[in-house]
Design an enzyme around this catalytic site. Structure first.
Site, PDB file in Angstrom:
ATOM      1  N   GLU A   1      -3.916   2.339  -7.489  1.00  0.00           N
ATOM      2  CA  GLU A   1      -4.312   3.434  -6.601  1.00  0.00           C
ATOM      3  C   GLU A   1      -3.473   4.671  -6.907  1.00  0.00           C
ATOM      4  OE1 GLU A   1      -6.452   1.913  -2.955  1.00  0.00           O
ATOM      5  OE2 GLU A   1      -4.353   1.822  -2.411  1.00  0.00           O
TER       6      GLU A   1
ATOM      7  N   HIS B   1       0.866  -1.193   0.000  1.00  0.00           N
ATOM      8  CA  HIS B   1       0.000   0.000   0.000  1.00  0.00           C
ATOM      9  C   HIS B   1       0.903   1.245   0.000  1.00  0.00           C
ATOM     10  CE1 HIS B   1      -2.856   3.044   1.282  1.00  0.00           C
ATOM     11  NE2 HIS B   1      -3.802   2.212   0.874  1.00  0.00           N
TER      12      HIS B   1
HETATM   13  C1  PEP Z   1      -6.716   3.407   0.222  1.00  0.00           C
HETATM   14  O1  PEP Z   1      -6.031   4.037   1.022  1.00  0.00           O
HETATM   15  O2  PEP Z   1      -6.385   2.285  -0.157  1.00  0.00           O
HETATM   16  C2  PEP Z   1      -7.928   4.024  -0.288  1.00  0.00           C
HETATM   17  C3  PEP Z   1      -8.439   3.558  -1.395  1.00  0.00           C
HETATM   18  O3  PEP Z   1      -8.439   5.036   0.477  1.00  0.00           O
HETATM   19  P1  PEP Z   1      -9.684   5.971   0.143  1.00  0.00           P
HETATM   20  O4  PEP Z   1     -10.800   5.097  -0.369  1.00  0.00           O
HETATM   21  O5  PEP Z   1     -10.018   6.605   1.444  1.00  0.00           O
HETATM   22  O6  PEP Z   1      -9.226   6.926  -0.895  1.00  0.00           O
END
Ligand code: PEP
Length: 233
Positions: A155, A103
């Protein structure tokens, strides 16, 4: 609507990353509220609580026959043994089927390198866990091999809700383009994460090359999470 003929055979992953939140009592309240929801069978709902809750949540899910899968938020790069503070794949596997690896908060805050992440992926696969490897750029895929069951969570850094005051979900057409690039480099299921909420989840789930979403902030409240699932159907 997805046109991929395999769509109905594959499960759509809706993952909840609780990060370093929730006491046991708070988790109990969340579970009691969400367990009332109606979850279609083609959804793989995976909760990623802190390590301290894995035992409790896996017990709750088993006893109440709740259709949730459990994941850990990290894994040791080592086997079980003299590694104080580490949680090996074997220890996780007692309670969970999934593990989040790499992550962006771990890469940035704990200095996790791509090499370390590759070791963790190997450990996860050896323990029979499904690794969900978080990436924000293509180079983070270097050295990762296509393996049956591997899931990539795309992400974008600026999309994660806690990344700063300007955090914004990524435009879904850009997401789809980036996912295509990922799939050209590695054979894996890809999910999207970054400010997913009930109001926008449908835009991501309907992308043909996406297999689900990873939800951080909006997964902490049971009603918000149930609404995300409802709107993903
Ligand atoms: C994350 O940190 O993996 C994430 C997707 O957070 P958020 O949905 O709060 O953006």
């Amino acid at each position: 609507m997805k046109t991929n003929p395999l769509y109905h055979m594959k499960k759509t992953i809706i993952a909840a990353n609780w990060k370093s939140n929730k006491t046991k009592n708070e988790a109990k309240i969340w579970l009691n509220e969400t367990a009332l929801g109606n979850f279609p069978e083609h959804f793989e709902i995976v909760i990623f609580p802190s390590f301290t809750l894995l035992d409790y949540i896996s017990g709750f899910v088993r006893i109440n026959d709740t259709p949730f899968k459990i994941g850990a938020q990290d894994i040791s790069p080592f086997d079980s043994g003299p590694y104080t503070g580490e949680i090996s794949g074997k220890l996780i596997k007692e309670f969970a089927d999934y593990v989040l690896i790499g992550h962006s908060e771990r890469r940035a805050g704990f200095g996790e390198s791509d090499e370390m992440i590759r070791k963790k992926v190997d450990m996860a696969l050896r323990a029979g866990l499904t690794p969900i490897v978080c990436v924000s750029n293509i180079s983070q895929l270097d050295g990762l091999e296509s393996k049956e069951g591997l899931v990539i969570a795309y992400e974008p850094l600026g999309a994660i809700s806690t990344s700063g005051p300007n955090a914004q979900p990524e435009n879904p057409s850009l997401t789809s383009e980036f996912v295509q690039k990922i799939k050209e480099k590695i054979s894996a299921e890809v999910i999207y994460g970054g400010s997913v909420e009930a109001g926008n989840v449908g835009q991501y789930i309907s992308l043909e090359n996406i297999s689900g979403v990873l939800v951080g902030g909006q997964s902490l409240d049971p009603i918000n999470f149930i609404n995300i699932i409802k709107n993903a159907i």
